[in-house]
Design a protein around this motif. Structure first.
Motif, PDB file in Angstrom:
ATOM      1  N   THR A  11      30.297  61.528  46.354  1.00 37.27           N
ATOM      2  CA  THR A  11      31.481  61.137  47.122  1.00 37.27           C
ATOM      3  C   THR A  11      31.856  59.693  46.851  1.00 37.27           C
ATOM      4  N   LEU A  12      30.909  58.788  47.017  1.00 38.86           N
ATOM      5  CA  LEU A  12      31.130  57.386  46.667  1.00 38.86           C
ATOM      6  C   LEU A  12      30.670  57.094  45.238  1.00 38.86           C
ATOM      7  N   THR A  13      29.526  57.662  44.880  1.00 35.29           N
ATOM      8  CA  THR A  13      28.977  57.420  43.539  1.00 35.29           C
ATOM      9  C   THR A  13      28.598  58.728  42.866  1.00 35.29           C
ATOM     10  N   ASP A  14      28.548  58.674  41.524  1.00 32.48           N
ATOM     11  CA  ASP A  14      28.101  59.816  40.729  1.00 32.48           C
ATOM     12  C   ASP A  14      26.648  59.568  40.323  1.00 32.48           C
ATOM     13  N   PRO A  15      25.700  60.243  40.982  1.00 37.82           N
ATOM     14  CA  PRO A  15      24.284  59.960  40.778  1.00 37.82           C
ATOM     15  C   PRO A  15      23.597  60.914  39.802  1.00 37.82           C
ATOM     16  N   LYS A  16      24.390  61.707  39.065  1.00 35.49           N
ATOM     17  CA  LYS A  16      23.800  62.806  38.286  1.00 35.49           C
ATOM     18  C   LYS A  16      22.622  62.400  37.395  1.00 35.49           C
ATOM     19  N   PRO A  17      22.748  61.388  36.520  1.00 35.85           N
ATOM     20  CA  PRO A  17      21.618  61.088  35.630  1.00 35.85           C
ATOM     21  C   PRO A  17      20.341  60.744  36.388  1.00 35.85           C
ATOM     22  N   GLY A  18      20.459  59.886  37.396  1.00 34.73           N
ATOM     23  CA  GLY A  18      19.270  59.449  38.121  1.00 34.73           C
ATOM     24  C   GLY A  18      18.577  60.559  38.875  1.00 34.73           C
ATOM     25  N   ILE A  19      19.354  61.399  39.544  1.00 35.25           N
ATOM     26  CA  ILE A  19      18.768  62.485  40.325  1.00 35.25           C
ATOM     27  C   ILE A  19      18.178  63.555  39.420  1.00 35.25           C
ATOM     28  N   THR A  20      18.942  64.013  38.434  1.00 39.54           N
ATOM     29  CA  THR A  20      18.463  65.119  37.602  1.00 39.54           C
ATOM     30  C   THR A  20      17.273  64.702  36.738  1.00 39.54           C
ATOM     31  N   ARG A  21      17.277  63.493  36.227  1.00 38.66           N
ATOM     32  CA  ARG A  21      16.144  63.036  35.397  1.00 38.66           C
ATOM     33  C   ARG A  21      14.902  62.817  36.248  1.00 38.66           C
ATOM     34  N   SER A  22      15.085  62.405  37.480  1.00 37.57           N
ATOM     35  CA  SER A  22      13.934  62.214  38.366  1.00 37.57           C
ATOM     36  C   SER A  22      13.345  63.559  38.794  1.00 37.57           C
ATOM     37  N   ILE A  23      14.209  64.571  38.944  1.00 34.23           N
ATOM     38  CA  ILE A  23      13.709  65.920  39.216  1.00 34.23           C
ATOM     39  C   ILE A  23      12.928  66.434  38.006  1.00 34.23           C
ATOM     40  N   GLN A  24      13.464  66.223  36.811  1.00 35.18           N
ATOM     41  CA  GLN A  24      12.752  66.638  35.600  1.00 35.18           C
ATOM     42  C   GLN A  24      11.387  65.945  35.505  1.00 35.18           C
ATOM     43  N   TYR A  25      11.356  64.671  35.839  1.00 36.18           N
ATOM     44  CA  TYR A  25      10.097  63.920  35.814  1.00 36.18           C
ATOM     45  C   TYR A  25       9.080  64.557  36.758  1.00 36.18           C
ATOM     46  N   ALA A  26       9.526  64.900  37.968  1.00 39.93           N
ATOM     47  CA  ALA A  26       8.626  65.512  38.949  1.00 39.93           C
ATOM     48  C   ALA A  26       8.116  66.860  38.455  1.00 39.93           C
ATOM     49  N   LEU A  27       8.985  67.650  37.863  1.00 39.17           N
ATOM     50  CA  LEU A  27       8.566  68.958  37.350  1.00 39.17           C
ATOM     51  C   LEU A  27       7.566  68.803  36.205  1.00 39.17           C
ATOM     52  N   GLN A  28       7.774  67.789  35.374  1.00 44.88           N
ATOM     53  CA  GLN A  28       6.828  67.525  34.295  1.00 44.88           C
ATOM     54  C   GLN A  28       5.465  67.140  34.849  1.00 44.88           C
ATOM     55  N   VAL A  84      29.854  54.081  40.584  1.00 46.48           N
ATOM     56  CA  VAL A  84      30.892  54.295  41.594  1.00 46.48           C
ATOM     57  C   VAL A  84      32.068  55.021  40.947  1.00 46.48           C
ATOM     58  N   TYR A  85      32.578  56.042  41.609  1.00 46.13           N
ATOM     59  CA  TYR A  85      33.737  56.771  41.083  1.00 46.13           C
ATOM     60  C   TYR A  85      34.960  55.847  41.002  1.00 46.13           C
ATOM     61  N   ASP A  86      35.746  56.037  39.960  1.00 48.36           N
ATOM     62  CA  ASP A  86      36.985  55.266  39.808  1.00 48.36           C
ATOM     63  C   ASP A  86      37.892  55.499  41.016  1.00 48.36           C
ATOM     64  N   GLY A  87      38.397  54.412  41.570  1.00 49.26           N
ATOM     65  CA  GLY A  87      39.322  54.495  42.693  1.00 49.26           C
ATOM     66  C   GLY A  87      38.679  54.344  44.056  1.00 49.26           C
ATOM     67  N   ILE A  88      37.358  54.453  44.126  1.00 47.83           N
ATOM     68  CA  ILE A  88      36.684  54.356  45.430  1.00 47.83           C
ATOM     69  C   ILE A  88      36.862  52.973  46.052  1.00 47.83           C
ATOM     70  N   GLY A  89      36.730  51.933  45.259  1.00 52.45           N
ATOM     71  CA  GLY A  89      36.873  50.575  45.786  1.00 52.45           C
ATOM     72  C   GLY A  89      38.228  50.352  46.430  1.00 52.45           C
ATOM     73  N   GLU A  90      39.270  50.836  45.769  1.00 53.70           N
ATOM     74  CA  GLU A  90      40.621  50.675  46.311  1.00 53.70           C
ATOM     75  C   GLU A  90      40.811  51.470  47.602  1.00 53.70           C
ATOM     76  N   VAL A  91      40.235  52.673  47.654  1.00 54.50           N
ATOM     77  CA  VAL A  91      40.329  53.495  48.863  1.00 54.50           C
ATOM     78  C   VAL A  91      39.644  52.799  50.037  1.00 54.50           C
ATOM     79  N   LEU A  92      38.455  52.291  49.807  1.00 54.08           N
ATOM     80  CA  LEU A  92      37.711  51.622  50.883  1.00 54.08           C
ATOM     81  C   LEU A  92      38.433  50.362  51.351  1.00 54.08           C
TER      82      LEU A  92
END
Length: 212
Positions: A11-28, A84-92
């Motif tokens: 919603t505010l930020t795109d966390p995909k790399p950090g979350i998915t790679r950390s899940i992969q790390y845990a599974l490993q 941070v998603y583009d445009g979020i700063g202006e919205v806030l």
């Protein structure tokens, strides 16, 4: 609306790399026999983490250990594999200028959420950041919002929840709030509408048009 609560991930930020790679790390670390790709793990972004590990592992067994391993990587590395998603700063900025009280309400532990908000320079927009505890307290969005509304002393009927997943909309509905779903995150239009979203917005800027 007097007060507006924003979800963080998706919603505010795109966390995909950090979350998915950390899940992969845990599974490993758990020697899991299969390794989902980052794209295959996007469904884990938003919902409570432990529940996602239960689903990934097929049982309650090892879910707590998986969360511990996840946090090993996320707290030092994954936290900042984010943007941070583009445009979020202006919205806030616009919402603050209009006199709205802004808050963050995330199922993510608040100790991590606070660091993310500070790292990306969003602190000045928000009155307070609400999140879960490391022991899982208030990880459920309904419980979290109940707590956050009381702490902020706001009228739920004059309050919005903005998020990208169904649990954001369900949490809002369960607390007498209106929910706005955003489509640039990780939930679908059908998911959000079925969960009770009053509006769905394709871009951050479109959110402004839905707020009185």
């Amino acid at each position: 609306m007097d007060a507006i609560y924003f979800d963080l991930d998706g919603t505010l930020t795109d966390p995909k790399p950090g979350i998915t790679r950390s899940i992969q790390y845990a599974l490993q670390r758990l020697d899991h026999p299969t390794m989902p790709t980052e794209d295959e793990l996007t469904w884990c972004i938003g919902p409570p983490l432990r529940a996602s590990f239960v689903r990934l592992l097929g049982a309650e067994t090892s879910a707590d250990l998986a969360v511990t391993y996840y946090r090993e990587r996320f707290s030092d590395v994954g936290l900042y594999e984010n943007g941070v998603y583009d445009g979020i700063g202006e919205v806030l900025t616009s919402l603050c200028a209009s006199g709205h009280r802004l808050f963050v309400a995330t199922s993510k532990p608040h100790v991590f959420a606070e660091r993310i908000i500070d790292h990306f320079g969003l602190r000045d927009h928000f009155e307070r950041v609400f999140g879960s505890e490391l022991d899982g307290t208030r990880v459920d969005k309904s419980h979290l919002l109940e707590y956050a509304l009381k702490q902020a002393s706001v009228d739920p009927a004059k309050t919005l929840m903005i998020g990208d997943r169904s649990h954001d909309m369900v949490g809002a509905k369960n607390n007498g709030m209106k929910g706005i779903g955003v489509l640039y995150g990780y939930g679908s239009r059908d998911e959000l509408l079925e969960a009770g979203a009053h509006h769905v917005c394709a871009t951050p800027g479109a959110v402004l048009g839905c707020i009185a």
